[in-house]
Design a protein around this motif. Structure first.
Motif, PDB file in Angstrom:
ATOM      1  N   GLY A  17    -115.286 -66.140 142.479  1.00  0.00           N
ATOM      2  CA  GLY A  17    -115.061 -64.725 142.235  1.00  0.00           C
ATOM      3  C   GLY A  17    -115.836 -63.967 141.198  1.00  0.00           C
ATOM      4  N   VAL A  18    -115.996 -62.716 140.976  1.00  0.00           N
ATOM      5  CA  VAL A  18    -116.546 -61.952 139.995  1.00  0.00           C
ATOM      6  C   VAL A  18    -115.305 -60.941 139.126  1.00  0.00           C
ATOM      7  CG1 VAL A  18    -118.293 -60.395 139.148  1.00  0.00           C
ATOM      8  CG2 VAL A  18    -118.617 -61.588 141.329  1.00  0.00           C
ATOM      9  N   ARG A  19    -115.308 -61.400 137.703  1.00  0.00           N
ATOM     10  CA  ARG A  19    -114.332 -60.737 137.124  1.00  0.00           C
ATOM     11  C   ARG A  19    -114.882 -59.083 136.806  1.00  0.00           C
ATOM     12  NH1 ARG A  19    -112.133 -64.703 133.014  1.00  0.00           N
ATOM     13  NH2 ARG A  19    -112.557 -63.145 131.779  1.00  0.00           N
ATOM     14  N   PRO A  20    -113.778 -58.273 136.512  1.00  0.00           N
ATOM     15  CA  PRO A  20    -113.970 -57.185 136.150  1.00  0.00           C
ATOM     16  C   PRO A  20    -115.040 -56.824 134.709  1.00  0.00           C
ATOM     17  CG  PRO A  20    -111.609 -57.391 136.194  1.00  0.00           C
ATOM     18  CD  PRO A  20    -112.250 -58.366 136.273  1.00  0.00           C
ATOM     19  N   ASP A  21    -115.136 -57.808 133.879  1.00  0.00           N
ATOM     20  CA  ASP A  21    -116.014 -57.934 132.893  1.00  0.00           C
ATOM     21  C   ASP A  21    -117.464 -58.293 133.187  1.00  0.00           C
ATOM     22  OD1 ASP A  21    -115.629 -60.611 133.090  1.00  0.00           O
ATOM     23  OD2 ASP A  21    -114.440 -60.945 130.876  1.00  0.00           O
ATOM     24  N   HIS A  24    -117.957 -64.615 135.881  1.00  0.00           N
ATOM     25  CA  HIS A  24    -117.680 -65.162 137.094  1.00  0.00           C
ATOM     26  C   HIS A  24    -116.114 -66.126 136.939  1.00  0.00           C
ATOM     27  CE1 HIS A  24    -121.382 -63.674 137.926  1.00  0.00           C
ATOM     28  NE2 HIS A  24    -121.136 -63.905 139.383  1.00  0.00           N
ATOM     29  N   GLU A  25    -115.207 -65.974 137.997  1.00  0.00           N
ATOM     30  CA  GLU A  25    -114.270 -66.901 137.950  1.00  0.00           C
ATOM     31  C   GLU A  25    -114.873 -68.313 138.474  1.00  0.00           C
ATOM     32  OE1 GLU A  25    -111.340 -66.693 137.250  1.00  0.00           O
ATOM     33  OE2 GLU A  25    -110.977 -64.547 136.878  1.00  0.00           O
ATOM     34  N   SER A 130    -118.591 -69.851 127.134  1.00  0.00           N
ATOM     35  CA  SER A 130    -117.644 -70.090 127.902  1.00  0.00           C
ATOM     36  C   SER A 130    -117.402 -71.547 128.065  1.00  0.00           C
ATOM     37  CB  SER A 130    -118.352 -69.827 129.369  1.00  0.00           C
ATOM     38  OG  SER A 130    -118.649 -68.261 129.520  1.00  0.00           O
ATOM     39  N   GLU A 144    -111.304 -73.651 134.406  1.00  0.00           N
ATOM     40  CA  GLU A 144    -111.070 -72.370 135.443  1.00  0.00           C
ATOM     41  C   GLU A 144    -111.243 -71.399 134.521  1.00  0.00           C
ATOM     42  OE1 GLU A 144    -108.054 -73.417 138.669  1.00  0.00           O
ATOM     43  OE2 GLU A 144    -107.290 -74.155 136.835  1.00  0.00           O
ATOM     44  N   GLY A 145    -111.324 -70.045 135.277  1.00  0.00           N
ATOM     45  CA  GLY A 145    -111.145 -68.792 134.566  1.00  0.00           C
ATOM     46  C   GLY A 145    -112.727 -68.807 134.412  1.00  0.00           C
ATOM     47  N   ARG A 146    -113.004 -68.024 132.962  1.00  0.00           N
ATOM     48  CA  ARG A 146    -114.310 -67.973 132.670  1.00  0.00           C
ATOM     49  C   ARG A 146    -115.104 -69.424 132.097  1.00  0.00           C
ATOM     50  NH1 ARG A 146    -115.806 -64.968 127.209  1.00  0.00           N
ATOM     51  NH2 ARG A 146    -117.319 -66.552 127.037  1.00  0.00           N
ATOM     52  N   ASP A 180    -124.848 -63.820 143.088  1.00  0.00           N
ATOM     53  CA  ASP A 180    -124.166 -62.732 143.823  1.00  0.00           C
ATOM     54  C   ASP A 180    -125.007 -62.103 144.988  1.00  0.00           C
ATOM     55  OD1 ASP A 180    -122.185 -63.321 141.712  1.00  0.00           O
ATOM     56  OD2 ASP A 180    -122.946 -61.774 140.421  1.00  0.00           O
TER      57      ASP A 180
END
Ligand code: C5P
Length: 280
Positions: A17-21, A24-25, A130, A144-146, A180
Motif C-alpha cells: 500500500g501507499v501511506r499518507p506520508d 510505501h507499506e 528505511s 514491514e511498514g516503511r 504506482d
C-alpha cells in the motif's frame, strides 16, 4: 575500532500500500550478506570523516549524518574520526549507505561507553532511512511498514549468492513512482517464503524469492533482466532484483557454481561478486 558493515539483499519485496506520508507499506524479507564495507572509528582531537571513494567524502554521507545524530542525542563530544572503506557498489539496492550508518551508530555507542539504549539507536536509525533499522539488527528479518517494523528470522538456510551490477542506474523514488503508475496486483512472496523457512524446505525457500519491482525495472533498465537471465543460464537456481535495483543477485547450489557464474559475468565486463547470506 574496525567494524564490518554488511550489504543486504531483498529475498522478497512485496508492496502492500501507499501511506499518507507518500512512503510505501512494504513486506520484505531481507538478509545481510558477507559483502561488506569496513568502518574504522578512532578517538581523535576533533570530528573527521574520510572515505576510500572521493565522491562519497562529503558531509551528506550517511556516516556523517548518523554521527551527528548520535552526538546530538548522547551529548558526547564529537572527538572521533571515521574512515569508510567502500566495497559495496552504490547506488545499487544493496543498502550500503544504510549499513554504514547503522555501523557508525553501533560503533560510536560502543566507543563512547554505551550512552544510548538500543531503543534510542533504533529511533535514530529510523530517521536516517528505511533500511537503517534492519542494518542495525544485522540478521535476516521480515521488514514491514516503511521497513522499520522488524521480525527476526532465525532459521534462514545459508545461501551461496552472486551479486552483479551492470552499467544502468536507477533512482529509488522513480522506481516507486513507476510502480504506482503501473497499478500492478500485489504479490505475496513473503508469506510463501516465511512458510518455506519455517518448514525448513530449502528448495521452496529458493523458489519463493521475488521482487514486486521487477516488471518495472525490466522496462526502466532492461540490463537487469538480461543479467538475471545470464545468471539462470549459468546454473543459478533463482535470480532476482535486490531492492529497487539495479543490482541483481543469483542463488546457487554451492560456492563453486557461484564462482563459475561470477567469472563468466566478469569476462563480459559485468561487475560480479560472490558472497553468502549472514545468519548472525
Ligand atoms: O528511506 P529511504 O531514504 O531509503 O527512501 C528512499 C526513497 O524510497 C523515498 O524517498 C521514497 O521515495 C521511497 N520509499 C518509499 N517507501 C518506503 C521506502 C522508500 O516510497 N517504504
Amino acid at each position: 575500532m574496525k567494524l564490518n558493515a554488511y550489504a543486504k539483499i531483498n529475498l522478497t519485496l512485496d508492496i502492500t500500500g501507499v501511506r499518507p506520508d507518500g512512503f510505501h507499506e512494504l513486506r520484505s524479507v531481507m538478509a545481510p550478506v558477507t559483502l561488506c564495507d569496513v568502518i574504522e572509528l578512532n578517538k581523535n582531537g576533533s570530528f573527521a570523516f574520510d572515505c576510500s571513494v572521493k565522491e562519497l567524502c562529503g558531509t551528506d554521507n550517511l556516516c556523517v549524518r548518523a554521527a551527528k545524530l548520535f552526538f546530538e542525542l548522547s551529548g558526547q563530544k564529537p572527538n572521533v574520526s571515521i574512515y569508510l572503506e567502500k566495497n559495496i557498489p552504490f547506488p545499487a539496492g544493496l543498502g550500503g549507505g544504510s549499513a554504514d550508518a547503522a555501523c557508525v551508530l553501533k560503533g560510536l555507542n560502543e566507543l563512547c561507553g554505551m550512552p544510548l539504549s538500543a531503543e534510542q539507536l533504533f529511533s535514530l536509525a529510523e530517521r536516517l532511512g528505511s533500511d537503517v533499522p534492519f542494518c542495525l539488527l544485522g540478521a535476516p528479518a521480515l521488514c514491514e511498514g516503511r521497513g522499520e517494523r522488524l521480525t527476526s528470522i532465525n532459521s534462514l538456510p545459508e545461501l551461496d549468492i552472486v551479486i552483479a551490477i551492470g552499467k544502468a542506474r536507477l533512482k529509488t523514488p522513480e522506481v516507486f513512482r513507476e510502480y504506482d503508475k503501473a497499478g500492478l496486483p500485489a504479490r505475496a512472496d513473503s508469506d510463501r517464503l516465511l512458510n518455506a523457512i519455517e518448514r525448513g524446505d530449502r528448495e521452496e525457500v529458493i523458489s519463493s524469492l521475488g521482487n514486486a519491482f521487477e516488471p518495472i525495472t525490466d522496462i526502466l533498465a532492461p540490463e537487469t533482466k538480461e543479467i538475471r537471465k545470464l545468471m539462470l543460464s549459468h546454473s543459478a537456481l533463482n535470480a532476482r532484483l535486490s531492492g529497487s535495483g539495479p543490482s541483481v543477485y543469483g542463488v546457487f547450489e554451492n560456492s563453486r557454481a557461484a564462482s563459475n557464474c561470477a567469472e563468466a559475468l566478469k569476462n563480459i565486463g559485468i561487475f560480479a561478486v560472490c558472497c553468502k547470506t549472514v545468519s548472525k
